[in-house]
Design a protein around this motif. Structure first.
Motif, short mmCIF file in Angstrom:
data_model
loop_
_atom_site.label_atom_id
_atom_site.label_comp_id
_atom_site.label_asym_id
_atom_site.label_seq_id
_atom_site.Cartn_x
_atom_site.Cartn_y
_atom_site.Cartn_z
N UNK A 112 0.84 -1.19 0.00
CA UNK A 112 0.00 0.00 0.00
C UNK A 112 0.88 1.25 0.00
N UNK A 113 0.43 2.27 -0.71
CA UNK A 113 1.12 3.56 -0.79
C UNK A 113 2.62 3.43 -1.09
N UNK A 114 2.96 2.48 -1.95
CA UNK A 114 4.35 2.27 -2.33
C UNK A 114 5.17 1.48 -1.31
N UNK A 115 4.52 1.01 -0.27
CA UNK A 115 5.20 0.25 0.80
C UNK A 115 4.95 -1.23 0.56
N UNK A 116 5.99 -2.02 0.63
CA UNK A 116 5.89 -3.47 0.47
C UNK A 116 6.10 -4.09 1.85
N UNK A 117 5.15 -4.92 2.26
CA UNK A 117 5.22 -5.57 3.57
C UNK A 117 5.53 -7.05 3.36
N UNK A 118 6.55 -7.50 4.06
CA UNK A 118 6.95 -8.91 3.96
C UNK A 118 7.07 -9.51 5.36
N UNK A 119 6.83 -10.81 5.41
CA UNK A 119 7.05 -11.57 6.63
C UNK A 119 7.62 -12.91 6.19
N UNK A 120 8.71 -13.30 6.80
CA UNK A 120 9.31 -14.57 6.40
C UNK A 120 10.02 -15.20 7.59
N UNK A 121 10.26 -16.48 7.44
CA UNK A 121 10.89 -17.25 8.50
C UNK A 121 12.39 -16.96 8.52
N UNK A 122 12.87 -16.61 9.67
CA UNK A 122 14.29 -16.32 9.86
C UNK A 122 14.84 -17.31 10.89
N UNK A 123 15.21 -18.47 10.44
CA UNK A 123 15.73 -19.47 11.37
C UNK A 123 17.06 -18.94 11.92
N UNK A 124 17.10 -18.79 13.24
CA UNK A 124 18.29 -18.26 13.89
C UNK A 124 18.49 -16.77 13.67
N UNK A 125 17.44 -16.07 13.19
CA UNK A 125 17.53 -14.63 12.92
C UNK A 125 17.72 -13.81 14.18
N UNK A 126 18.10 -12.56 13.99
CA UNK A 126 18.39 -11.72 15.13
C UNK A 126 17.15 -11.21 15.85
N UNK A 127 16.02 -11.16 15.16
CA UNK A 127 14.78 -10.68 15.78
C UNK A 127 13.98 -11.89 16.24
N UNK A 128 13.92 -12.08 17.52
CA UNK A 128 13.28 -13.28 18.08
C UNK A 128 11.79 -13.09 18.33
N UNK A 129 11.29 -11.88 18.13
CA UNK A 129 9.88 -11.62 18.38
C UNK A 129 9.14 -11.47 17.04
N UNK A 130 7.83 -11.66 17.04
CA UNK A 130 7.06 -11.51 15.80
C UNK A 130 7.24 -10.11 15.22
N UNK A 131 7.51 -10.05 13.91
CA UNK A 131 7.77 -8.77 13.26
C UNK A 131 7.52 -8.85 11.76
N UNK A 132 7.50 -7.70 11.13
CA UNK A 132 7.38 -7.60 9.67
C UNK A 132 8.53 -6.75 9.15
N UNK A 133 8.75 -6.85 7.85
CA UNK A 133 9.73 -6.02 7.15
C UNK A 133 8.95 -5.13 6.20
N UNK A 134 9.14 -3.84 6.28
CA UNK A 134 8.46 -2.89 5.39
C UNK A 134 9.52 -2.18 4.55
N UNK A 135 9.33 -2.20 3.24
CA UNK A 135 10.28 -1.57 2.33
C UNK A 135 9.59 -0.44 1.57
#
Length: 88
Positions: free
Chosen positions: A7-30
């Motif tokens: 929406x409004x030129x923003x791309x929202x992604x959510x993906x599995x990050x096995x061993x990732x640095x963010x251990x809490x539920x989150x999204x990536x917005x670009x």
């Protein structure tokens, strides 16, 4: 990376990050090559996009918290996420 909303030129992604640095539920917005990682509580964990766009992302996260949490739980099980209604 699966896109769950746009929406409004923003791309929202959510993906599995096995061993990732963010251990809490989150999204990536670009937006225009910049990225912010936002917790499902609405806190910026890393990065940043223009303030007005980031405010839209936080509002969208608050509106769709339950769907986002459901998607996160699917990822935890190794399953596919579903798309979520964009901000209008």
């Amino acid at each position: 990376m699966p896109t769950i909303s746009m929406f409004y030129g923003i791309i929202i992604r959510m993906y599995r990050e096995i061993g990732g640095q963010h251990k809490i539920p989150h999204i990536h917005a670009e937006y225009q090559g910049e990225e912010v990682v936002v917790s499902l509580e609405g806190d910026a964990l890393e990065g940043g996009i223009p303030k007005k766009k980031q405010s839209l992302v936080v509002a969208w996260v608050n509106i769709h918290y339950d769907d986002l949490l459901a998607n996160w739980n699917l990822l935890e099980k190794g399953e596919k996420t579903f798309t979520i209604e964009p901000l209008k």
